[in-house]
Design a protein around this motif. Structure first.
Motif, PDB file in Angstrom:
ATOM      1  N   ALA A 104       0.838  -1.205   0.000  1.00 27.08           N
ATOM      2  CA  ALA A 104       0.000   0.000   0.000  1.00 27.08           C
ATOM      3  C   ALA A 104       0.869   1.249   0.000  1.00 27.08           C
ATOM      4  O   ALA A 104       0.569   2.240  -0.686  1.00 27.08           O
ATOM      5  N   ALA A 105       1.947   1.236   0.777  1.00 26.22           N
ATOM      6  CA  ALA A 105       2.844   2.397   0.820  1.00 26.22           C
ATOM      7  C   ALA A 105       3.489   2.633  -0.534  1.00 26.22           C
ATOM      8  O   ALA A 105       3.694   3.789  -0.951  1.00 26.22           O
ATOM      9  N   GLU A 106       3.823   1.556  -1.243  1.00 22.42           N
ATOM     10  CA  GLU A 106       4.489   1.704  -2.544  1.00 22.42           C
ATOM     11  C   GLU A 106       3.599   2.392  -3.567  1.00 22.42           C
ATOM     12  O   GLU A 106       4.107   2.994  -4.517  1.00 22.42           O
ATOM     13  N   THR A 107       2.280   2.346  -3.395  1.00 20.82           N
ATOM     14  CA  THR A 107       1.398   3.061  -4.324  1.00 20.82           C
ATOM     15  C   THR A 107       1.553   4.574  -4.193  1.00 20.82           C
ATOM     16  O   THR A 107       1.071   5.322  -5.044  1.00 20.82           O
ATOM     17  N   LEU A 108       2.226   5.028  -3.142  1.00 21.41           N
ATOM     18  CA  LEU A 108       2.465   6.460  -2.939  1.00 21.41           C
ATOM     19  C   LEU A 108       3.810   6.897  -3.510  1.00 21.41           C
ATOM     20  O   LEU A 108       4.240   8.033  -3.296  1.00 21.41           O
ATOM     21  N   GLY A 109       4.478   5.989  -4.229  1.00 17.74           N
ATOM     22  CA  GLY A 109       5.705   6.350  -4.905  1.00 17.74           C
ATOM     23  C   GLY A 109       6.969   6.131  -4.110  1.00 17.74           C
ATOM     24  O   GLY A 109       8.031   6.631  -4.487  1.00 17.74           O
ATOM     25  N   VAL A 110       6.883   5.377  -3.004  1.00 20.90           N
ATOM     26  CA  VAL A 110       8.082   5.079  -2.224  1.00 20.90           C
ATOM     27  C   VAL A 110       8.506   3.645  -2.498  1.00 20.90           C
ATOM     28  O   VAL A 110       7.725   2.836  -2.994  1.00 20.90           O
ATOM     29  N   ASP A 111       9.754   3.348  -2.172  1.00 20.07           N
ATOM     30  CA  ASP A 111      10.303   2.023  -2.412  1.00 20.07           C
ATOM     31  C   ASP A 111      10.367   1.247  -1.101  1.00 20.07           C
ATOM     32  O   ASP A 111      10.795   1.777  -0.081  1.00 20.07           O
ATOM     33  N   ARG A 112       9.964  -0.010  -1.145  1.00 19.83           N
ATOM     34  CA  ARG A 112       9.942  -0.833   0.062  1.00 19.83           C
ATOM     35  C   ARG A 112      11.338  -0.966   0.680  1.00 19.83           C
ATOM     36  O   ARG A 112      11.493  -0.901   1.903  1.00 19.83           O
ATOM     37  N   ALA A 113      12.335  -1.143  -0.158  1.00 18.54           N
ATOM     38  CA  ALA A 113      13.700  -1.274   0.351  1.00 18.54           C
ATOM     39  C   ALA A 113      14.130  -0.011   1.089  1.00 18.54           C
ATOM     40  O   ALA A 113      14.813  -0.083   2.120  1.00 18.54           O
ATOM     41  N   ASP A 114      13.717   1.143   0.574  1.00 18.14           N
ATOM     42  CA  ASP A 114      14.064   2.398   1.247  1.00 18.14           C
ATOM     43  C   ASP A 114      13.355   2.508   2.590  1.00 18.14           C
ATOM     44  O   ASP A 114      13.938   2.984   3.575  1.00 18.14           O
ATOM     45  N   LEU A 115      12.094   2.070   2.662  1.00 21.91           N
ATOM     46  CA  LEU A 115      11.368   2.087   3.934  1.00 21.91           C
ATOM     47  C   LEU A 115      12.072   1.211   4.959  1.00 21.91           C
ATOM     48  O   LEU A 115      12.204   1.588   6.134  1.00 21.91           O
ATOM     49  N   LEU A 116      12.536   0.049   4.527  1.00 24.96           N
ATOM     50  CA  LEU A 116      13.240  -0.844   5.451  1.00 24.96           C
ATOM     51  C   LEU A 116      14.574  -0.239   5.886  1.00 24.96           C
ATOM     52  O   LEU A 116      14.970  -0.364   7.053  1.00 24.96           O
ATOM     53  N   ASP A 117      15.250   0.434   4.962  1.00 24.16           N
ATOM     54  CA  ASP A 117      16.494   1.105   5.339  1.00 24.16           C
ATOM     55  C   ASP A 117      16.228   2.163   6.410  1.00 24.16           C
ATOM     56  O   ASP A 117      17.018   2.325   7.359  1.00 24.16           O
ATOM     57  N   GLN A 118      15.122   2.890   6.267  1.00 21.92           N
ATOM     58  CA  GLN A 118      14.790   3.917   7.258  1.00 21.92           C
ATOM     59  C   GLN A 118      14.448   3.299   8.607  1.00 21.92           C
ATOM     60  O   GLN A 118      14.776   3.853   9.656  1.00 21.92           O
ATOM     61  N   LEU A 119      13.798   2.132   8.584  1.00 23.21           N
ATOM     62  CA  LEU A 119      13.528   1.425   9.839  1.00 23.21           C
ATOM     63  C   LEU A 119      14.835   1.015  10.498  1.00 23.21           C
ATOM     64  O   LEU A 119      15.051   1.255  11.697  1.00 23.21           O
ATOM     65  N   HIS A 120      15.717   0.414   9.729  1.00 21.65           N
ATOM     66  CA  HIS A 120      16.957  -0.122  10.286  1.00 21.65           C
ATOM     67  C   HIS A 120      17.892   0.977  10.788  1.00 21.65           C
ATOM     68  O   HIS A 120      18.675   0.754  11.707  1.00 21.65           O
ATOM     69  N   SER A 121      17.786   2.167  10.184  1.00 25.31           N
ATOM     70  CA  SER A 121      18.626   3.277  10.611  1.00 25.31           C
ATOM     71  C   SER A 121      18.002   4.094  11.738  1.00 25.31           C
ATOM     72  O   SER A 121      18.633   5.001  12.267  1.00 25.31           O
ATOM     73  N   GLY A 122      16.752   3.769  12.092  1.00 24.98           N
ATOM     74  CA  GLY A 122      16.073   4.498  13.153  1.00 24.98           C
ATOM     75  C   GLY A 122      15.352   5.745  12.693  1.00 24.98           C
ATOM     76  O   GLY A 122      14.781   6.476  13.520  1.00 24.98           O
ATOM     77  N   ARG A 123      15.324   6.016  11.384  1.00 27.13           N
ATOM     78  CA  ARG A 123      14.632   7.213  10.888  1.00 27.13           C
ATOM     79  C   ARG A 123      13.119   7.035  10.859  1.00 27.13           C
ATOM     80  O   ARG A 123      12.381   8.020  10.820  1.00 27.13           O
ATOM     81  N   GLN A 124      12.648   5.798  10.838  1.00 27.21           N
ATOM     82  CA  GLN A 124      11.221   5.513  10.960  1.00 27.21           C
ATOM     83  C   GLN A 124      11.011   4.609  12.167  1.00 27.21           C
ATOM     84  O   GLN A 124      11.895   3.849  12.555  1.00 27.21           O
ATOM     85  N   LYS A 125       9.818   4.713  12.761  1.00 26.19           N
ATOM     86  CA  LYS A 125       9.526   4.024  14.013  1.00 26.19           C
ATOM     87  C   LYS A 125       8.539   2.886  13.798  1.00 26.19           C
ATOM     88  O   LYS A 125       7.930   2.745  12.734  1.00 26.19           O
ATOM     89  N   TYR A 126       8.374   2.101  14.841  1.00 29.28           N
ATOM     90  CA  TYR A 126       7.325   1.089  14.906  1.00 29.28           C
ATOM     91  C   TYR A 126       6.628   1.254  16.248  1.00 29.28           C
ATOM     92  O   TYR A 126       7.074   2.040  17.095  1.00 29.28           O
ATOM     93  N   SER A 127       5.547   0.531  16.473  1.00 27.05           N
ATOM     94  CA  SER A 127       4.759   0.716  17.688  1.00 27.05           C
ATOM     95  C   SER A 127       5.570   0.428  18.942  1.00 27.05           C
ATOM     96  O   SER A 127       6.276  -0.590  19.027  1.00 27.05           O
ATOM     97  N   SER A 128       5.447   1.309  19.916  1.00 25.60           N
ATOM     98  CA  SER A 128       6.204   1.177  21.165  1.00 25.60           C
ATOM     99  C   SER A 128       5.883  -0.117  21.904  1.00 25.60           C
ATOM    100  O   SER A 128       6.717  -0.623  22.664  1.00 25.60           O
ATOM    101  N   ILE A 129       4.720  -0.697  21.688  1.00 27.62           N
ATOM    102  CA  ILE A 129       4.284  -1.861  22.459  1.00 27.62           C
ATOM    103  C   ILE A 129       5.216  -3.048  22.272  1.00 27.62           C
ATOM    104  O   ILE A 129       5.356  -3.897  23.161  1.00 27.62           O
ATOM    105  N   PHE A 130       5.897  -3.115  21.124  1.00 32.00           N
ATOM    106  CA  PHE A 130       6.716  -4.288  20.838  1.00 32.00           C
ATOM    107  C   PHE A 130       8.111  -4.205  21.451  1.00 32.00           C
ATOM    108  O   PHE A 130       8.960  -5.065  21.192  1.00 32.00           O
TER     109      PHE A 130
END
Length: 349
Positions: A104-130
Motif C-alpha cells: 500500500a505504501a508503494e502506491t504512494l511512490g516510495v520504495d519498500r527497500a528504502d522504507l526498510l532502510d529507514q527502519l533499520h537506521s532508526g529514521r522511521q519508528k514502529y509501535s512502542s508496544i513491541f
C-alpha cells in the motif's frame, strides 16, 4: 455524489497553466474528501497528505514485522501442538499484514527497500508496544487480548480511511486481527480456569501489558502532533482519546468474564458520562520507549537487522528468478511481433 476528477499528481510550478492545473487538482482532492470518496494513487493529492500516509503506513508495516518477534519467542515453548500451530499461524498472519502494508505504501511512490532502510537506521519508528518482553506463556495471551484488541479498536476505523489502498488493506487485516484477539482471550481463559499458579501467571501478564496497551493509542489529543490534520484529511476517523476510551469500555466486561483484575484502582463506571473513568498511561514512559529507551528496543532492532542481512540471498535469488522470467516474456513478445501472417497460419496475401 460528486463526480470523480482525476488529475496528474506530478504538477509543475513553472507556468500559469501549471498553477491552474495545481488549483484544479486541489479542488478535485477536496471534492473527494467532501463526498467521502476514496483518494486513489493517480489522484492529485497534497504533498503533506502523501507524506503523512507514508509515515503512518510505513510505521504500521514496520510494527507488524517487528511484532512477530515477541510471540515467535514462544513458538518452540508452546505447551501443546495445538497452541504451537495457532501461534505459528498468527505470526505468519503478521508477516502477511506487513507485506500488504508495504505494498500500500508503494502506491504512494516510495520504495519498500528504502522504507526498510529507514527502519533499520532508526529514521522511521514502529509501535512502542513491541519493545516490552514476553516473560511467560501468559504474555502471548495478554498480547492477543489486549494488544490486538487495542489494534482492532484503532484499525477498524482505518477501513474507512480516505486513501483507497490503505483502507482496502485494512479490511483483510482487521478480519485476521479479530481472530488474534479471540486467540488471546481463549488462551487467558484456559489459564484463569486452571491452577492457582496459572491464574497468577495470567494476572501478572495483564498487570504488565495493560498500561502499554493504553499507550498504543498515542499521546493525549492535546499533545498529538498529527491528529487534527489526519482527521481533516479523513485518514483518521476518531481521535486518540476517543479510541482509548472505546477500548477501555470494551475491555472491562471482557476482564470480568476472564476473572482477571485490571490494574487500575480508579477504574469505575461513570453513569453521567456513560463511560468508564480510568487512569491514563504514563506518557513520559511512552516517549522514552519511542526514543529507544524501552526494555527491548536494542534487542528488537538488532534481531531485525540481522534477519534482513541473512535474508539478502533470498531477495537476490527472487530478483534473479523474476528477471529471468521477464527476459523470457520479452523474448517471446519480440518473436511474436516479428511473425508474418503466413508464419502464424493467417490468410495468404
Amino acid at each position: 455524489m460528486a463526480a470523480r476528477v482525476r488529475t496528474n499528481p506530478e504538477i509543475s510550478t513553472d507556468t500559469g497553466a501549471d498553477a491552474a492545473e495545481r488549483s484544479d487538482g486541489a479542488a478535485a482532492f477536496e471534492a473527494l474528501l467532501a463526498a467521502d470518496e476514496r483518494v486513489e494513487p493517480r489522484d492529485a493529492m497534497p504533498d503533506g497528505y502523501r507524506r503523512t500516509l507514508v509515515r503512518q503506513i510505513a510505521q504500521h508495516a514496520h510494527s507488524e514485522i517487528i511484532g512477530m518477534q515477541p510471540e515467535a519467542n514462544w513458538i518452540s515453548r508452546a505447551p501443546s501442538l495445538r497452541r504451537k500451530a495457532i501461534l505459528m499461524a498468527k505470526v505468519q498472519d503478521e508477516a502477511g499484514h506487513g507485506l500488504y502494508l508495504y505494498a500500500a505504501a508503494e502506491t504512494l511512490g516510495v520504495d519498500r527497500a528504502d522504507l526498510l532502510d529507514q527502519l533499520h537506521s532508526g529514521r522511521q519508528k514502529y509501535s512502542s508496544i513491541f519493545n516490552y518482553p514476553t516473560l511467560t506463556w501468559a504474555d502471548v495471551g495478554a498480547i492477543g487480548w489486549l494488544v490486538d484488541g487495542a489494534a482492532i479498536t484503532n484499525q477498524v476505523p482505518l477501513c474507512r480511511c480516505s486513501y483507497g489502498p490503505y483502507a482496502r488493506a485494512m479490511v483483510r487485516i482487521c478480519k485476521e486481527e479479530s481472530f488474534h484477539q479471540r486467540q488471546g482471550f481463549d488462551l487467558l481463559l484456559a489459564l484463569t480456569r486452571g491452577t492457582d499458579r496459572q491464574r497468577a501467571m495470567a494476572q501478572d501478564a495483564v498487570d504488565r501489558w495493560w498500561y502499554p496497551s493504553l499507550a498504543m493509542f498515542g499521546p493525549p489529543d492535546a499533545e498529538s502532533t498529527h491528529g487534527a490534520q489526519s482527521a481533516a484529511w479523513g485518514i483518521k476517523r476518531f481521535s486518540n482519546d476517543e479510541l482509548r476510551q472505546r477500548f477501555v469500555d470494551m475491555t472491562v466486561p471482557q476482564a470480568e468474564v476472564l476473572g482477571v483484575r485490571i490494574p487500575d484502582p480508579d477504574l469505575r463506571w461513570n453513569a453521567e458520562r456513560g463511560h468508564h473513568d480510568f487512569t491514563q498511561p504514563d506518557y513520559a514512559e511512552l516517549l522514552r520507549v519511542i526514543k529507544g529507551a524501552g526494555p527491548c528496543n536494542a534487542q528488537r532492532m538488532a534481531h531485525r537487522r540481522r534477519a534482513h542481512e541473512e535474508g539478502a540471498w533470498v531477495r537476490e535469488a527472487a530478483s534473479a528468478y523474476a528477471e529471468k522470467h521477464a527476459d523470457k516474456h520479452r523474448a517471446a513478445d519480440g518473436a511474436g511481433a516479428g511473425r508474418t501472417d503466413d508464419s502464424i497460419g493467417g490468410p495468404a496475401a
